[in-house]
Design a protein around this motif. Structure first.
Motif, PDB file in Angstrom:
ATOM      1  N   GLY A  87      28.450 -20.972 -22.730  1.00 54.24           N
ATOM      2  CA  GLY A  87      28.437 -22.262 -23.414  1.00 54.24           C
ATOM      3  C   GLY A  87      27.260 -23.152 -23.045  1.00 54.24           C
ATOM      4  O   GLY A  87      27.119 -24.240 -23.562  1.00 54.24           O
ATOM      5  N   GLY A  88      26.389 -22.669 -22.159  1.00 49.16           N
ATOM      6  CA  GLY A  88      25.194 -23.432 -21.798  1.00 49.16           C
ATOM      7  C   GLY A  88      24.062 -23.165 -22.762  1.00 49.16           C
ATOM      8  O   GLY A  88      24.180 -22.350 -23.686  1.00 49.16           O
ATOM      9  N   SER A  89      22.957 -23.832 -22.567  1.00 44.15           N
ATOM     10  CA  SER A  89      21.800 -23.655 -23.431  1.00 44.15           C
ATOM     11  C   SER A  89      21.211 -22.262 -23.245  1.00 44.15           C
ATOM     12  O   SER A  89      20.945 -21.828 -22.134  1.00 44.15           O
ATOM     13  N   LYS A  90      21.020 -21.537 -24.334  1.00 42.37           N
ATOM     14  CA  LYS A  90      20.449 -20.202 -24.292  1.00 42.37           C
ATOM     15  C   LYS A  90      18.941 -20.261 -24.096  1.00 42.37           C
ATOM     16  O   LYS A  90      18.356 -19.443 -23.416  1.00 42.37           O
ATOM     17  N   CYS A  91      18.326 -21.254 -24.707  1.00 43.29           N
ATOM     18  CA  CYS A  91      16.871 -21.301 -24.782  1.00 43.29           C
ATOM     19  C   CYS A  91      16.280 -22.192 -23.701  1.00 43.29           C
ATOM     20  O   CYS A  91      16.754 -23.305 -23.490  1.00 43.29           O
TER      21      CYS A  91
END
Length: 90
Positions: free
Chosen positions: A85-89
């Motif tokens: 659920g965290g930022s992938k990028c």
């Protein structure tokens, strides 16, 4: 006559296919250059950052400028999430 049409179709198909490969390799090199800049000062390993950045760039067709922040320049890049659920990028 049928042979002439078949040859013309084959030549047109080759031209379209080669154009596609030129465009796709140009896109990946553009991502690579932008991701190298983006990951130049990454907290995590450079290879992990490049891998994630290239995935994001290929899906979103953009990479925010600079080495950190500026994600509002590319909402798709900003909004991609990893499995936790965290930022992938980066």
């Amino acid at each position: 006559m049928k042979m002439l049409v078949a040859v013309q179709f084959f030549i047109i198909s080759l031209l379209l296919t080669s154009s596609y490969f030129v465009l796709s390799s140009a896109d990946s090199s553009a991502c690579g250059g932008k991701c190298n800049v983006r990951c130049s000062k990454a907290d995590r390993t450079h290879e992990e950052c490049l891998e994630d950045c290239n995935i994001c760039c290929q899906q979103c067709n953009c990479v925010p400028s600079g080495t950190y922040g500026n994600k509002d320049e590319c909402p798709c890049y900003r909004d991609m999430k990893n499995s936790k659920g965290g930022s992938k990028c980066p």
